[in-house]
Design a protein around this motif. Structure first.
Motif, PDB file in Angstrom:
ATOM      1  N   PRO A 257     -10.570  42.921  -8.779  1.00  0.00           N
ATOM      2  CA  PRO A 257     -11.724  42.284  -9.216  1.00  0.00           C
ATOM      3  C   PRO A 257     -11.227  41.195 -10.244  1.00  0.00           C
ATOM      4  N   LEU A 258     -12.024  40.354 -10.509  1.00  0.00           N
ATOM      5  CA  LEU A 258     -11.685  39.024 -11.530  1.00  0.00           C
ATOM      6  C   LEU A 258     -12.180  39.847 -12.924  1.00  0.00           C
ATOM      7  N   PRO A 259     -11.369  39.693 -13.982  1.00  0.00           N
ATOM      8  CA  PRO A 259     -11.638  40.114 -15.495  1.00  0.00           C
ATOM      9  C   PRO A 259     -13.065  39.442 -15.678  1.00  0.00           C
ATOM     10  N   PRO A 260     -13.908  40.269 -16.715  1.00  0.00           N
ATOM     11  CA  PRO A 260     -15.028  40.130 -16.925  1.00  0.00           C
ATOM     12  C   PRO A 260     -14.811  38.798 -18.020  1.00  0.00           C
ATOM     13  N   GLN A 261     -15.681  37.834 -17.769  1.00  0.00           N
ATOM     14  CA  GLN A 261     -16.166  36.645 -18.411  1.00  0.00           C
ATOM     15  C   GLN A 261     -17.453  35.790 -18.374  1.00  0.00           C
ATOM     16  N   PRO A 262     -17.878  35.140 -19.500  1.00  0.00           N
ATOM     17  CA  PRO A 262     -19.274  34.730 -19.304  1.00  0.00           C
ATOM     18  C   PRO A 262     -19.349  34.013 -18.077  1.00  0.00           C
ATOM     19  N   MET A 263     -20.579  34.307 -17.536  1.00  0.00           N
ATOM     20  CA  MET A 263     -20.982  33.603 -16.282  1.00  0.00           C
ATOM     21  C   MET A 263     -22.378  32.854 -16.469  1.00  0.00           C
ATOM     22  N   THR A 264     -22.459  31.727 -15.608  1.00  0.00           N
ATOM     23  CA  THR A 264     -23.604  30.869 -15.523  1.00  0.00           C
ATOM     24  C   THR A 264     -24.253  31.108 -14.190  1.00  0.00           C
ATOM     25  N   THR A 265     -25.341  31.070 -13.903  1.00  0.00           N
ATOM     26  CA  THR A 265     -26.182  31.142 -12.868  1.00  0.00           C
ATOM     27  C   THR A 265     -27.313  29.961 -12.703  1.00  0.00           C
ATOM     28  N   TRP A 266     -27.177  29.432 -11.465  1.00  0.00           N
ATOM     29  CA  TRP A 266     -27.865  28.346 -11.063  1.00  0.00           C
ATOM     30  C   TRP A 266     -28.696  28.763  -9.801  1.00  0.00           C
ATOM     31  N   GLU A 267     -29.977  28.871  -9.892  1.00  0.00           N
ATOM     32  CA  GLU A 267     -30.801  29.321  -8.941  1.00  0.00           C
ATOM     33  C   GLU A 267     -31.120  28.321  -8.078  1.00  0.00           C
ATOM     34  N   ARG A 294     -12.957  35.514  -0.714  1.00  0.00           N
ATOM     35  CA  ARG A 294     -13.940  36.770  -1.494  1.00  0.00           C
ATOM     36  C   ARG A 294     -13.233  37.107  -2.518  1.00  0.00           C
ATOM     37  N   ALA A 295     -14.030  37.069  -3.559  1.00  0.00           N
ATOM     38  CA  ALA A 295     -13.565  37.709  -4.949  1.00  0.00           C
ATOM     39  C   ALA A 295     -14.896  38.726  -5.658  1.00  0.00           C
ATOM     40  N   TYR A 296     -14.432  39.626  -6.014  1.00  0.00           N
ATOM     41  CA  TYR A 296     -15.383  40.669  -6.829  1.00  0.00           C
ATOM     42  C   TYR A 296     -15.289  40.377  -8.418  1.00  0.00           C
ATOM     43  N   HIS A 310     -12.452  29.728  -5.237  1.00  0.00           N
ATOM     44  CA  HIS A 310     -11.588  30.182  -6.252  1.00  0.00           C
ATOM     45  C   HIS A 310     -10.410  29.441  -6.726  1.00  0.00           C
ATOM     46  N   GLU A 311     -10.077  28.867  -7.958  1.00  0.00           N
ATOM     47  CA  GLU A 311      -9.140  28.172  -8.468  1.00  0.00           C
ATOM     48  C   GLU A 311      -8.655  28.967  -9.732  1.00  0.00           C
ATOM     49  N   PRO A 312      -7.581  29.772  -9.478  1.00  0.00           N
ATOM     50  CA  PRO A 312      -6.961  30.461 -10.445  1.00  0.00           C
ATOM     51  C   PRO A 312      -6.798  30.045 -11.948  1.00  0.00           C
ATOM     52  N   SER A 313      -6.397  28.588 -12.151  1.00  0.00           N
ATOM     53  CA  SER A 313      -6.294  27.975 -13.283  1.00  0.00           C
ATOM     54  C   SER A 313      -7.465  27.352 -13.851  1.00  0.00           C
ATOM     55  N   ARG A 314      -8.575  27.106 -13.019  1.00  0.00           N
ATOM     56  CA  ARG A 314      -9.905  26.468 -13.364  1.00  0.00           C
ATOM     57  C   ARG A 314     -10.829  27.411 -13.564  1.00  0.00           C
ATOM     58  N   GLY A 315     -11.319  28.113 -12.217  1.00  0.00           N
ATOM     59  CA  GLY A 315     -12.546  28.906 -12.486  1.00  0.00           C
ATOM     60  C   GLY A 315     -12.914  29.372 -10.958  1.00  0.00           C
ATOM     61  N   THR A 316     -14.124  30.011 -10.972  1.00  0.00           N
ATOM     62  CA  THR A 316     -14.540  30.678  -9.604  1.00  0.00           C
ATOM     63  C   THR A 316     -16.239  30.352  -9.502  1.00  0.00           C
ATOM     64  N   ALA A 317     -16.519  30.095  -8.538  1.00  0.00           N
ATOM     65  CA  ALA A 317     -17.898  29.926  -8.116  1.00  0.00           C
ATOM     66  C   ALA A 317     -18.407  30.642  -6.814  1.00  0.00           C
ATOM     67  N   TRP A 318     -19.489  31.390  -6.879  1.00  0.00           N
ATOM     68  CA  TRP A 318     -19.922  32.184  -5.693  1.00  0.00           C
ATOM     69  C   TRP A 318     -21.178  31.657  -5.380  1.00  0.00           C
ATOM     70  N   ILE A 319     -21.581  31.676  -4.076  1.00  0.00           N
ATOM     71  CA  ILE A 319     -22.799  31.488  -3.541  1.00  0.00           C
ATOM     72  C   ILE A 319     -23.252  32.845  -2.888  1.00  0.00           C
ATOM     73  N   GLN A 320     -24.550  33.342  -3.111  1.00  0.00           N
ATOM     74  CA  GLN A 320     -24.951  34.755  -2.609  1.00  0.00           C
ATOM     75  C   GLN A 320     -26.184  34.464  -1.566  1.00  0.00           C
ATOM     76  N   ARG A 321     -26.493  35.658  -0.863  1.00  0.00           N
ATOM     77  CA  ARG A 321     -27.609  35.220   0.084  1.00  0.00           C
ATOM     78  C   ARG A 321     -28.788  35.073  -0.549  1.00  0.00           C
ATOM     79  N   THR A 322     -28.963  35.245  -1.728  1.00  0.00           N
ATOM     80  CA  THR A 322     -30.074  34.748  -2.619  1.00  0.00           C
ATOM     81  C   THR A 322     -30.434  33.202  -2.548  1.00  0.00           C
ATOM     82  N   GLY A 329     -15.803  29.741 -15.954  1.00  0.00           N
ATOM     83  CA  GLY A 329     -14.924  28.650 -15.900  1.00  0.00           C
ATOM     84  C   GLY A 329     -15.187  27.353 -15.739  1.00  0.00           C
ATOM     85  N   ASP A 330     -14.379  26.495 -15.330  1.00  0.00           N
ATOM     86  CA  ASP A 330     -14.852  25.195 -14.857  1.00  0.00           C
ATOM     87  C   ASP A 330     -16.003  24.665 -14.223  1.00  0.00           C
ATOM     88  N   GLN A 331     -17.209  24.121 -14.784  1.00  0.00           N
ATOM     89  CA  GLN A 331     -18.335  23.767 -13.950  1.00  0.00           C
ATOM     90  C   GLN A 331     -18.114  22.983 -12.677  1.00  0.00           C
TER      91      GLN A 331
END
Length: 383
Positions: A257-267, A294-296, A310-322, A329-331
């Protein structure tokens, strides 16, 4: 077949099992349905299976509760990497829905000779033999698994299964050429040795690492080119060695799993998606960028899907079924994912089977032929 496999109650159970798979769309043809209705899955469990870390013994004459589990659309783990396990590695009998869809993709016909990479329990090879009536060669590097598969096929009365200990990357040239090759472990590409053993008009059905999972592709020759066609979503245990060598620019699924860090959600960035449609999007993302994986991470429910850029040096963005997008990280990574999701929707939400690729090796130093140049099939039309 044993006497048990012809008892009226078991015959009815197996027929219902096959009918259910056909009703769910995994089985489309009568020969595949007949194979599932006549090859007894319970005879292909080497003593039992694991569930939630506990070994469940399967006796010679299993009761109704066990048979309900065995003849359901459930994968069953038969070996795990434990010191007291004979094989000492993961091995299973795959989810019947996946097995059936792969058999349909093979387009089997009587007399076809088939090579299977990864013997498993021998169930898949015996289903194939029941359809073709010809020799099926199934190979595995584990002598324990090969011995079990051979004994299981014998118990089931299937005389056309030949189980051999061999390196899957090398195939088994002594028994070739093969009309079909089916692979039952996740790989990153096509071994050149398989192509040497494949008939000119042959076909390979194979789960190929793509975007962090192992969707199934159908691979055929088109003149001097190898063409891969998307078949379905699937996920398999990964092969080892040269069959799992990663291409430059591709991001493997993360094992931790990726280390915990502040996360932003766009609905509501994308539509709400059920399983098949979500995997269609995930697959499409993988055709557009090698950053797809795939990253947890704590805070996101894996049941809602973990497809991400996933870009290790910049950030990660997920899209979910919702339809919600989450990023750390980087927007700019999230902006890229948002644009790709919108592009998929604008294209009419193409499915896995709408995608094609050319498979190539950049040099002889590469151990496998990788999918490149992904595109939508020529007759694809937006809805």
């Amino acid at each position: 077949m044993t006497d048990q496999t012809t008892s009226p109650s078991l015959t009815a159970r197996m027929a219902a099992y096959a009918t259910t798979l056909r009703e769910r769309g995994a089985i489309r043809t009568s020969p595949v349905e007949r194979a599932f209705a006549t090859v007894p899955r319970h005879l292909f469990l080497p003593g039992g299976y694991y569930t939630s870390g506990t070994f469940i013994p399967v006796p010679a004459d299993p009761g109704d509760d066990l048979l309900d589990r065995i003849y359901s659309d459930t994968a069953l783990m038969t070996h795990v990497p434990k010191s007291d396990d004979a094989a000492g590695r993961y091995s299973s009998t795959s989810q019947p829905r996946v097995i059936a869809a792969m058999l349909e993709a093979l387009q089997l016909a009587p007399g076809m000779k088939v090579l299977e990479i990864g013997a498993g329990t021998g169930y898949n090879a015996s289903l194939i033999a029941a359809i073709t009536g010809a020799e099926v060669v199934t190979i595995d590097v584990s002598e324990v698994i090969v011995t079990e598969a051979a004994k299981a096929a014998e118990r089931a009365g299937e005389k056309n299964v030949t189980a051999l200990t061999a390196d899957g990357y090398l195939g088994y040239p002594a028994k070739g050429p093969y009309d079909r090759i089916v692979v039952t472990c996740g790989v990153t590409g096509i071994s050149p040795h398989w192509l040497d053993q494949l008939a000119d008009d042959g076909q390979i059905v194979v789960p190929v690492a793509h975007g962090g999972f192992h969707p199934t592709l159908s691979v055929t020759r088109d003149g001097t080119r190898l063409i891969g066609r998307g078949v379905m979503s699937s996920d398999f245990m990964s092969a080892a060695g040269p069959l799992y060598a990663w291409q430059d620019g591709q991001t493997p699924a993360l094992t931790e799993p990726l280390p915990p860090q502040p996360m932003t959600t766009w609905e509501n960035v994308g539509p709400v998606l059920e399983d098949d449609a979500y995997y269609d999007l995930w697959f499409h993302l993988g055709t557009r960028t090698g950053r797809t994986t795939r990253a947890y991470v704590d805070g996101l429910d894996p049941a809602q899907g973990m497809a991400c850029l996933h870009e290790p040096s910049r950030g990660t963005a997920w899209i979910q079924r919702t339809g919600h997008l989450h990023h750390v990280g980087d927007q700019a990574v999230a902006d890229d994912l948002k644009a790709l999701v919108h592009s998929w929707v604008d294209l009419g939400r193409p499915g896995i089977a709408d995608h094609r690729a050319i498979l190539e090796r950049a040099s002889d130093d590469e151990t496998v032929f990788y999918p490149v140049e992904w595109h939508l099939r020529e007759d694809y039309r937006q809805h």
